[in-house]
Design a protein around this motif. Structure first.
Motif, PDB file in Angstrom:
ATOM      1  N   LEU A  27      -6.653   9.472  -0.994  1.00 52.18           N
ATOM      2  CA  LEU A  27      -6.853   8.105  -1.480  1.00 52.18           C
ATOM      3  C   LEU A  27      -8.296   7.631  -1.369  1.00 52.18           C
ATOM      4  O   LEU A  27      -8.692   6.694  -2.060  1.00 52.18           O
ATOM      5  CB  LEU A  27      -5.925   7.149  -0.730  1.00 52.18           C
ATOM      6  CG  LEU A  27      -4.427   7.344  -1.040  1.00 52.18           C
ATOM      7  CD1 LEU A  27      -3.560   6.599  -0.032  1.00 52.18           C
ATOM      8  CD2 LEU A  27      -4.101   6.887  -2.463  1.00 52.18           C
ATOM      9  N   ASN A  28      -9.089   8.248  -0.489  1.00 53.60           N
ATOM     10  CA  ASN A  28     -10.447   7.744  -0.318  1.00 53.60           C
ATOM     11  C   ASN A  28     -11.546   8.753  -0.661  1.00 53.60           C
ATOM     12  O   ASN A  28     -12.661   8.355  -0.977  1.00 53.60           O
ATOM     13  CB  ASN A  28     -10.629   7.180   1.095  1.00 53.60           C
ATOM     14  CG  ASN A  28     -11.827   6.255   1.204  1.00 53.60           C
ATOM     15  OD1 ASN A  28     -12.804   6.558   1.893  1.00 53.60           O
ATOM     16  ND2 ASN A  28     -11.802   5.138   0.473  1.00 53.60           N
TER      17      ASN A  28
ATOM     18  N   GLU B 110      -9.497  10.104  -4.906  1.00 51.33           N
ATOM     19  CA  GLU B 110      -9.149   9.138  -5.947  1.00 51.33           C
ATOM     20  C   GLU B 110     -10.323   8.284  -6.444  1.00 51.33           C
ATOM     21  O   GLU B 110     -10.395   8.010  -7.651  1.00 51.33           O
ATOM     22  CB  GLU B 110      -8.002   8.223  -5.487  1.00 51.33           C
ATOM     23  CG  GLU B 110      -7.428   7.442  -6.659  1.00 51.33           C
ATOM     24  CD  GLU B 110      -6.188   6.643  -6.303  1.00 51.33           C
ATOM     25  OE1 GLU B 110      -6.204   5.964  -5.262  1.00 51.33           O
ATOM     26  OE2 GLU B 110      -5.206   6.693  -7.067  1.00 51.33           O
ATOM     27  N   PRO B 111     -11.246   7.816  -5.581  1.00 55.29           N
ATOM     28  CA  PRO B 111     -12.299   6.936  -6.112  1.00 55.29           C
ATOM     29  C   PRO B 111     -13.089   7.517  -7.292  1.00 55.29           C
ATOM     30  O   PRO B 111     -13.268   6.823  -8.291  1.00 55.29           O
ATOM     31  CB  PRO B 111     -13.166   6.626  -4.883  1.00 55.29           C
ATOM     32  CG  PRO B 111     -12.193   6.707  -3.736  1.00 55.29           C
ATOM     33  CD  PRO B 111     -11.285   7.867  -4.108  1.00 55.29           C
TER      34      PRO B 111
ATOM     35  N   PRO C 282     -12.650   1.033  -3.524  1.00 53.34           N
ATOM     36  CA  PRO C 282     -12.973   1.652  -4.831  1.00 53.34           C
ATOM     37  C   PRO C 282     -13.770   0.752  -5.780  1.00 53.34           C
ATOM     38  O   PRO C 282     -14.771   1.215  -6.344  1.00 53.34           O
ATOM     39  CB  PRO C 282     -11.597   2.055  -5.386  1.00 53.34           C
ATOM     40  CG  PRO C 282     -10.783   2.312  -4.145  1.00 53.34           C
ATOM     41  CD  PRO C 282     -11.234   1.253  -3.162  1.00 53.34           C
TER      42      PRO C 282
ATOM     43  N   VAL D 199      -2.336  11.172  -6.777  1.00 61.54           N
ATOM     44  CA  VAL D 199      -3.744  10.879  -7.057  1.00 61.54           C
ATOM     45  C   VAL D 199      -4.261  11.799  -8.171  1.00 61.54           C
ATOM     46  O   VAL D 199      -5.058  11.394  -9.020  1.00 61.54           O
ATOM     47  CB  VAL D 199      -4.557  11.051  -5.743  1.00 61.54           C
ATOM     48  CG1 VAL D 199      -6.019  11.299  -6.010  1.00 61.54           C
ATOM     49  CG2 VAL D 199      -4.345   9.840  -4.838  1.00 61.54           C
TER      50      VAL D 199
ATOM     51  N   GLU E  81       0.840  -1.207   0.000  1.00 60.58           N
ATOM     52  CA  GLU E  81       0.000   0.000   0.000  1.00 60.58           C
ATOM     53  C   GLU E  81       0.868   1.248   0.000  1.00 60.58           C
ATOM     54  O   GLU E  81       1.481   1.610   1.013  1.00 60.58           O
ATOM     55  CB  GLU E  81      -0.965   0.052   1.203  1.00 60.58           C
ATOM     56  CG  GLU E  81      -2.172  -0.831   1.070  1.00 60.58           C
ATOM     57  CD  GLU E  81      -3.129  -0.406  -0.058  1.00 60.58           C
ATOM     58  OE1 GLU E  81      -3.251   0.799  -0.348  1.00 60.58           O
ATOM     59  OE2 GLU E  81      -3.749  -1.296  -0.644  1.00 60.58           O
TER      60      GLU E  81
ATOM     61  N   PHE F  41      -5.292   1.443   4.915  1.00 62.37           N
ATOM     62  CA  PHE F  41      -5.203   1.958   3.547  1.00 62.37           C
ATOM     63  C   PHE F  41      -5.674   0.905   2.534  1.00 62.37           C
ATOM     64  O   PHE F  41      -6.349   1.241   1.556  1.00 62.37           O
ATOM     65  CB  PHE F  41      -3.776   2.399   3.207  1.00 62.37           C
ATOM     66  CG  PHE F  41      -3.438   3.778   3.705  1.00 62.37           C
ATOM     67  CD1 PHE F  41      -3.984   4.901   3.100  1.00 62.37           C
ATOM     68  CD2 PHE F  41      -2.577   3.960   4.775  1.00 62.37           C
ATOM     69  CE1 PHE F  41      -3.674   6.180   3.550  1.00 62.37           C
ATOM     70  CE2 PHE F  41      -2.256   5.237   5.238  1.00 62.37           C
ATOM     71  CZ  PHE F  41      -2.799   6.346   4.626  1.00 62.37           C
TER      72      PHE F  41
ATOM     73  N   ASN G 239      -8.415   1.870  -0.054  1.00 63.78           N
ATOM     74  CA  ASN G 239      -7.920   2.196  -1.394  1.00 63.78           C
ATOM     75  C   ASN G 239      -7.783   1.000  -2.331  1.00 63.78           C
ATOM     76  O   ASN G 239      -7.797   1.174  -3.550  1.00 63.78           O
ATOM     77  CB  ASN G 239      -6.610   2.983  -1.289  1.00 63.78           C
ATOM     78  CG  ASN G 239      -6.279   3.722  -2.577  1.00 63.78           C
ATOM     79  OD1 ASN G 239      -5.293   3.422  -3.244  1.00 63.78           O
ATOM     80  ND2 ASN G 239      -7.117   4.671  -2.967  1.00 63.78           N
ATOM     81  N   SER G 240      -7.651  -0.230  -1.805  1.00 66.26           N
ATOM     82  CA  SER G 240      -7.579  -1.396  -2.700  1.00 66.26           C
ATOM     83  C   SER G 240      -8.904  -2.130  -2.770  1.00 66.26           C
ATOM     84  O   SER G 240      -9.210  -2.763  -3.777  1.00 66.26           O
ATOM     85  CB  SER G 240      -6.488  -2.374  -2.233  1.00 66.26           C
ATOM     86  OG  SER G 240      -5.200  -1.856  -2.510  1.00 66.26           O
TER      87      SER G 240
END
Lengths: 220, 220
Positions: free
Chosen positions: A107-108, A111-112, B112, A169, A73, B104, B108-109
């Motif tokens: 990241l949350n 980015e989504p 999404p 991102v 990660e 994370f 993030n993995s």
């Protein structure tokens, strides 16, 4: 204090389109900013191994090895590299917490919708998905643009680990034109990617793929 | 050591469909596990205020107030509450880093593609987006299923903050049926949500909406 080098694990080769975007660049960039020496190792992209899976349960890269620690990660990796690096992390506890906050926000919260717009819309050629995720993405980017209006960096008037994650991102969105209507955010990405440490990290990744092509050609 | 109560900020009211899923439950659950006293405050859902935006640049909830600190992003919030709480965070530095790693990873993995499947597919009634994001989601959930095969909890043989975040990312997928073909992951979510601390947090959120309905009815 001399630090032992860390190892960044990336793919042995990738096709052209992800070059410059493979997430090992986040760890490389953090090392460059912090002055942490690093070397690289590779895992095969095409025939992914069990050894690779044992380090990364989603069979992806990057992976960071730091002494006995093996970590996946990229967000966690950048925060780990930042923890003892004044170049990436303020001393103050409240600011440190805000660095974590903005790493998660990038990241949350940001980015989504960008991933949805790029993967669901462009990559999968689905116009409606592009519009649906695009609407959500532009709403978030408008909000980010407003937040960044009076700021050079995202946390506490100085460059931190959160700027690496947030820039990374945003960079694919910029390169697909999505930041053209968010000038403050676009200028922020330009500012971050103009840093010598980013430039060195980016060049190092591109050189890695050039070398990978050379090795491939030598084999055939 | 007696800890001062923290304040969790959530909406004054929401319609039926997000009830039980509003992300304040993550902070409530962390407080319940850690024995941290908390109170709640509200911000209006319908006419969102500038005061709200000043605390949360994306105009969302939850927001956590802990002394002088005001914090958004539920992932950062749960890690902040966990930091000094042995019930949520191991002592060992390597395990602590893995708690961050899996927090994370969840956000993030894993989240999404779930968000893409639910938002892009179901909510926006786009069959192709449902298939595209569904394929990606099920690949990730297969990998998670394999990883969880010999584990009760995600990090270090004990419940941690990462289990709160991972469970909360998975719960909407379970409730939409996506975990039916991932039995190990489904059992993990059942195990986590059977914990008394989750049950109390969930009930507290549902009671909050019941009270919100009552206040609304009294006004009209």
């Amino acid at each position: 204090m001399t630090r032992e080098p860390v190892t960044i694990v990336t793919y042995d080769w990738v096709p052209d389109f992800p070059r410059g975007y493979v997430r090992d660049i986040r760890a490389r960039w953090a090392c460059e900013e912090a002055g942490i020496p690093y070397r690289t190792e590779t895992v095969p992209l095409m025939d992914r191994t069990q050894d690779h899976l044992a380090m990364q349960p989603f069979h992806q890269v990057p992976i960071l090895k730091d002494g006995d620690l093996t970590l996946f990660e990229s967000g966690a990796m950048v925060l780990h590299l930042a923890k003892d690096s004044p170049a990436l992390m303020p001393d103050d506890d409240t600011l440190r917490t805000h660095v974590t906050e903005w790493s998660f926000a990038a990241l949350n919260s940001i980015e989504p919708p960008i991933t949805g717009w790029i993967f669901g819309g462009k990559f999968k050629k689905n116009e409606k998905a592009g519009e649906d995720f695009g609407g959500w993405m532009h709403q978030r980017l408008d909000q980010l643009d407003a937040y960044l209006a009076d700021k050079e960096w995202i946390v506490g008037d100085r460059f931190t680990a959160a700027d690496i994650i947030l820039t990374e991102v945003l960079r694919p969105a910029r390169d697909e034109g999505a930041l053209d209507r968010h000038p403050t955010t676009k200028a922020y990405v330009e500012r971050a990617t103009a840093r010598p440490a980013f430039q060195r990290a980016h060049q190092a990744q591109m050189d890695h793929w050039t070398e990978a092509d050379r090795k491939r050609a030598a084999k055939t």
